[in-house]
Motif scaffolding. Structure first.
Motif, PDB file in Angstrom:
ATOM      1  N   UNK A  52       0.862  -1.180   0.000  1.00  0.00           N
ATOM      2  CA  UNK A  52       0.000   0.000   0.000  1.00  0.00           C
ATOM      3  C   UNK A  52       0.901   1.233   0.000  1.00  0.00           C
ATOM      4  N   UNK A  53       0.683   2.098  -0.992  1.00  0.00           N
ATOM      5  CA  UNK A  53       1.419   3.367  -1.058  1.00  0.00           C
ATOM      6  C   UNK A  53       0.438   4.510  -0.813  1.00  0.00           C
ATOM      7  N   UNK A  54       0.788   5.375   0.113  1.00  0.00           N
ATOM      8  CA  UNK A  54      -0.080   6.497   0.472  1.00  0.00           C
ATOM      9  C   UNK A  54       0.686   7.792   0.262  1.00  0.00           C
ATOM     10  N   UNK A  55       0.098   8.700  -0.496  1.00  0.00           N
ATOM     11  CA  UNK A  55       0.690  10.013  -0.724  1.00  0.00           C
ATOM     12  C   UNK A  55      -0.118  11.045   0.045  1.00  0.00           C
ATOM     13  N   UNK A  56       0.541  11.708   1.000  1.00  0.00           N
ATOM     14  CA  UNK A  56      -0.136  12.701   1.846  1.00  0.00           C
ATOM     15  C   UNK A  56       0.303  14.114   1.477  1.00  0.00           C
TER      16      UNK A  56
END
Length: 260
Positions: A52-56
């Protein structure tokens, strides 16, 4: 990190946060022959390693402790119990961890890789009731808690236990799925419409759906002689997601364990 090795297979986003399921196109192998053999057969079966890749962007997420793999950017990491009483309730009734990690800031976050599967749900001012232990991470604005079954029959005979996990609010939640996302079937039920399932492979439902265990026949004798027994029954209005292939994979896994 060579990003050309990764491909995005699913995406959901809300203001300030983008969630992606990324997978390695293929693994290069290992200098260990046993591992190399397993990697070869995984490639032949098109089984991919996923993250899972999350860009904040000046936002925050909630994750299960231990899920973080690495991150790059400007972040603040903190742990909290979301209230001790609520945390204890979740811990002892749904199997979720007592403490959760909250990451705030701007940048990229990667969670631990796995050969398993993930499903992304974008909730809009609603609640999603899911299998115990399925919660993985979520955007700000979502609350994770224990949800007691609405009736005795579902608690005692429904196969899901007395409590399940409820994710409530608005935002994106990532769930660990028993099957690939494209093998999940989604049914939208009208008010009073029923979906009956012979097994415990219902994965998630919206809060308006009533769940109970019902006899498959008009009497217990009919249920016993029909071979179906009690059915998991979901009554609308709302949406139910089921994983019909889950039971098949479980039987194949049991067969494989007997042969080894």
């Amino acid at each position: 990190m060579n990003m050309d090795l990764l491909e995005v297979i699913e995406t959901e986003q809300v203001p300030g946060a983008k969630f992606e399921v990324v997978q390695y196109k293929h693994l290069k192998g290992s200098d260990d022959l046993y591992v190399a053999e397993k990697v070869f057969f995984a490639k032949q079966a098109e089984v991919h390693l996923k993250m899972i890749r999350i860009t904040l962007e000046k936002s925050e997420i909630l994750i299960e402790p231990g899920a973080l793999y690495f991150m790059k950017g400007y972040f603040q990491l903190e742990s909290n119990s979301q209230g001790l009483s609520k945390g204890l309730m979740r811990k002892f009734t749904t199997g979720e961890t007592l403490f959760q990690s909250r990451i705030k800031g701007t940048g990229e976050i990667y969670l631990e890789p796995t050969f398993g599967h993930y499903s992304l749900f974008n909730i809009d001012d609603d609640a999603l009731i899911v299998d115990k232990g399925a919660f993985y991470c979520a955007s700000a604005g979502l609350d994770v808690s224990a949800k007691m079954q609405g009736n005795v029959s579902s608690a005692l005979f429904g196969g899901e236990g007395l409590f399940q996990t409820q994710v409530k609010g608005s935002g994106v939640v990532v769930l660990a799925s028993p099957v690939p996302t494209d093998e999940l079937l989604m049914y939208e039920l009208a008010s009073g419409e029923k979906l009956s399932v012979d097994g415990s492979f219902a994965f998630a439902r919206t809060s308006g759906v009533e769940f109970r265990a019902e006899k498959s026949g008009k009497s217990l004798l009919q249920s016993a002689t029909s071979g179906e027994g009690l059915l998991q029954t979901f009554t609308g209005p709302g949406v139910v997601w089921i994983a019909p292939t889950e039971e098949v994979y479980k039987r194949l896994a049991m067969l494989g364990s007997r042969l080894t």
